[in-house]
Scaffold this motif. Sequence first.
Motif, PDB file in Angstrom:
ATOM      1  N   ILE A 110     -20.379  46.759  35.159  1.00  0.00           N
ATOM      2  CA  ILE A 110     -20.268  47.241  33.779  1.00  0.00           C
ATOM      3  C   ILE A 110     -19.039  48.140  33.642  1.00  0.00           C
ATOM      4  CG2 ILE A 110     -21.321  48.759  32.054  1.00  0.00           C
ATOM      5  CD1 ILE A 110     -24.058  47.670  33.012  1.00  0.00           C
ATOM      6  N   ARG A 111     -18.831  49.019  34.625  1.00  0.00           N
ATOM      7  CA  ARG A 111     -17.671  49.917  34.596  1.00  0.00           C
ATOM      8  C   ARG A 111     -16.361  49.135  34.679  1.00  0.00           C
ATOM      9  NH1 ARG A 111     -15.022  51.221  38.815  1.00  0.00           N
ATOM     10  NH2 ARG A 111     -16.790  50.797  40.214  1.00  0.00           N
ATOM     11  N   VAL A 113     -15.792  45.925  33.942  1.00  0.00           N
ATOM     12  CA  VAL A 113     -15.580  45.122  32.733  1.00  0.00           C
ATOM     13  C   VAL A 113     -15.067  46.003  31.587  1.00  0.00           C
ATOM     14  CG1 VAL A 113     -16.786  43.880  30.895  1.00  0.00           C
ATOM     15  CG2 VAL A 113     -17.146  43.237  33.267  1.00  0.00           C
ATOM     16  N   LYS A 114     -15.580  47.208  31.489  1.00  0.00           N
ATOM     17  CA  LYS A 114     -15.105  48.152  30.467  1.00  0.00           C
ATOM     18  C   LYS A 114     -13.628  48.467  30.687  1.00  0.00           C
ATOM     19  CE  LYS A 114     -16.043  52.726  28.499  1.00  0.00           C
ATOM     20  NZ  LYS A 114     -16.904  53.945  28.585  1.00  0.00           N
ATOM     21  N   ASP A 115     -13.261  48.699  31.949  1.00  0.00           N
ATOM     22  CA  ASP A 115     -11.861  48.989  32.276  1.00  0.00           C
ATOM     23  C   ASP A 115     -10.974  47.765  32.049  1.00  0.00           C
ATOM     24  OD1 ASP A 115     -12.567  51.555  32.965  1.00  0.00           O
ATOM     25  OD2 ASP A 115     -12.624  51.178  35.130  1.00  0.00           O
ATOM     26  N   MET A 116     -11.518  46.583  32.320  1.00  0.00           N
ATOM     27  CA  MET A 116     -10.774  45.342  32.075  1.00  0.00           C
ATOM     28  C   MET A 116     -10.476  45.195  30.580  1.00  0.00           C
ATOM     29  SD  MET A 116     -12.863  42.754  34.618  1.00  0.00           S
ATOM     30  CE  MET A 116     -11.803  41.311  34.639  1.00  0.00           C
ATOM     31  N   SER A 117     -11.453  45.509  29.758  1.00  0.00           N
ATOM     32  CA  SER A 117     -11.272  45.426  28.311  1.00  0.00           C
ATOM     33  C   SER A 117     -10.170  46.379  27.858  1.00  0.00           C
ATOM     34  CB  SER A 117     -12.587  45.771  27.600  1.00  0.00           C
ATOM     35  OG  SER A 117     -12.432  45.740  26.199  1.00  0.00           O
ATOM     36  N   ALA A 118     -10.175  47.587  28.399  1.00  0.00           N
ATOM     37  CA  ALA A 118      -9.152  48.572  28.039  1.00  0.00           C
ATOM     38  C   ALA A 118      -7.770  48.098  28.478  1.00  0.00           C
ATOM     39  CB  ALA A 118      -9.474  49.918  28.683  1.00  0.00           C
ATOM     40  N   ALA A 119      -7.691  47.490  29.661  1.00  0.00           N
ATOM     41  CA  ALA A 119      -6.405  46.980  30.159  1.00  0.00           C
ATOM     42  C   ALA A 119      -5.880  45.858  29.275  1.00  0.00           C
ATOM     43  CB  ALA A 119      -6.561  46.506  31.602  1.00  0.00           C
ATOM     44  N   ARG A 120      -6.772  45.008  28.813  1.00  0.00           N
ATOM     45  CA  ARG A 120      -6.360  43.912  27.926  1.00  0.00           C
ATOM     46  C   ARG A 120      -5.853  44.462  26.584  1.00  0.00           C
ATOM     47  NH1 ARG A 120      -7.267  38.824  28.149  1.00  0.00           N
ATOM     48  NH2 ARG A 120      -8.063  38.584  26.023  1.00  0.00           N
ATOM     49  N   ALA A 184     -21.614  40.132  34.451  1.00  0.00           N
ATOM     50  CA  ALA A 184     -22.108  41.519  34.440  1.00  0.00           C
ATOM     51  C   ALA A 184     -23.442  41.611  33.710  1.00  0.00           C
ATOM     52  CB  ALA A 184     -21.074  42.432  33.781  1.00  0.00           C
ATOM     53  N   GLU A 185     -23.576  40.882  32.606  1.00  0.00           N
ATOM     54  CA  GLU A 185     -24.841  40.888  31.849  1.00  0.00           C
ATOM     55  C   GLU A 185     -25.961  40.228  32.644  1.00  0.00           C
ATOM     56  OE1 GLU A 185     -23.726  38.913  28.257  1.00  0.00           O
ATOM     57  OE2 GLU A 185     -22.917  40.737  27.318  1.00  0.00           O
ATOM     58  N   ALA A 186     -25.644  39.147  33.361  1.00  0.00           N
ATOM     59  CA  ALA A 186     -26.660  38.462  34.175  1.00  0.00           C
ATOM     60  C   ALA A 186     -27.129  39.344  35.332  1.00  0.00           C
ATOM     61  CB  ALA A 186     -26.095  37.142  34.701  1.00  0.00           C
ATOM     62  N   VAL A 187     -26.203  40.112  35.914  1.00  0.00           N
ATOM     63  CA  VAL A 187     -26.576  41.043  36.981  1.00  0.00           C
ATOM     64  C   VAL A 187     -27.489  42.135  36.439  1.00  0.00           C
ATOM     65  CG1 VAL A 187     -25.690  42.843  38.528  1.00  0.00           C
ATOM     66  CG2 VAL A 187     -24.563  40.617  38.430  1.00  0.00           C
ATOM     67  N   GLN A 188     -27.172  42.622  35.247  1.00  0.00           N
ATOM     68  CA  GLN A 188     -27.990  43.658  34.620  1.00  0.00           C
ATOM     69  C   GLN A 188     -29.429  43.166  34.408  1.00  0.00           C
ATOM     70  OE1 GLN A 188     -26.436  45.010  30.841  1.00  0.00           O
ATOM     71  NE2 GLN A 188     -27.192  47.089  31.168  1.00  0.00           N
ATOM     72  N   LYS A 189     -29.571  41.864  34.137  1.00  0.00           N
ATOM     73  CA  LYS A 189     -30.897  41.280  33.913  1.00  0.00           C
ATOM     74  C   LYS A 189     -31.521  40.725  35.193  1.00  0.00           C
ATOM     75  CE  LYS A 189     -29.471  39.766  29.278  1.00  0.00           C
ATOM     76  NZ  LYS A 189     -29.120  38.587  28.446  1.00  0.00           N
ATOM     77  N   SER A 190     -30.795  40.821  36.315  1.00  0.00           N
ATOM     78  CA  SER A 190     -31.246  40.255  37.591  1.00  0.00           C
ATOM     79  C   SER A 190     -31.529  38.756  37.470  1.00  0.00           C
ATOM     80  CB  SER A 190     -32.507  40.977  38.102  1.00  0.00           C
ATOM     81  OG  SER A 190     -32.211  42.303  38.432  1.00  0.00           O
ATOM     82  N   ASP A 191     -30.706  38.066  36.698  1.00  0.00           N
ATOM     83  CA  ASP A 191     -30.894  36.641  36.442  1.00  0.00           C
ATOM     84  C   ASP A 191     -30.043  35.835  37.429  1.00  0.00           C
ATOM     85  OD1 ASP A 191     -31.100  34.065  35.467  1.00  0.00           O
ATOM     86  OD2 ASP A 191     -30.938  34.663  33.356  1.00  0.00           O
ATOM     87  N   LEU A 192     -30.609  35.539  38.596  1.00  0.00           N
ATOM     88  CA  LEU A 192     -29.852  34.864  39.653  1.00  0.00           C
ATOM     89  C   LEU A 192     -29.442  33.455  39.246  1.00  0.00           C
ATOM     90  CD1 LEU A 192     -28.677  34.891  42.473  1.00  0.00           C
ATOM     91  CD2 LEU A 192     -30.937  34.231  43.364  1.00  0.00           C
ATOM     92  N   ALA A 193     -30.294  32.743  38.530  1.00  0.00           N
ATOM     93  CA  ALA A 193     -29.964  31.383  38.102  1.00  0.00           C
ATOM     94  C   ALA A 193     -28.737  31.392  37.186  1.00  0.00           C
ATOM     95  CB  ALA A 193     -31.152  30.753  37.387  1.00  0.00           C
TER      96      ALA A 193
END
Length: 217
Positions: A110-111, A113-120, A184-193
């Motif tokens: 999450i951190r 991805v936030k930094d990636m957005s700022a860089a873009r 990142a969202e899938a990791v937050q939800k623990s959605d391995l599939a």
Amino acid sequence: MTLTRPKSLRELALEHLRGRIVGGELKMGQVLSERGISDELGVSKSPVREALAQLRDEGLVTIEPQKGARVFTLTEHEVNQICDFRQTIETAAFELALKRNQKALSSDMIRIVKDMSAARKSGDEAKYLELDTAFHQAIFKNCENDYLSASYDRYVGKIAALRTHLSALPQHTQLSFEEHIGLAEAVQKSDLAEIRRLLSEHIDRTRQTYASSIKES
């Protein structure tokens, strides 16, 4: 107090060359002159030669007798092999990281991805690519398996250099960024599939984009 050991001339030459290759300043296939690098850095040829040998082991440089050193080049077949390697090792690391350090992995991603957005938004492409590499390294940092991490670290420079090369192609970075958000969202939800599906799409697009770039060149 911990004393920091000063870097050797070999380490300085290694970091300098690796950074220029990964960052795309030295292009794929470009000839590397030991004398030119030595003069540029103000060092003898010996540390430069040692640095080039290390970069050869990392797959970033090829060295041929009587011909000298060049920045690596990649065929479509070699890119497919890199993607096969990444698919296998990153999936395994993701599964372990999700099982052992899901909260830490989620926080890291999450951190980043936030930094990636700022860089873009700021147009800092070099920073964005650096964060892209950090995103994938976070998987290995949290999987708690030194063997998986060491295997990835051996080729992380080559993977990063390929990433830089592809970033110049239309829409590649935008699609890549969207996939990072999804992971990142899938990791937050623990959605391995969902992680497996997104990771497969993410890496397969590297195959397809590189293959298209070869046909168009």
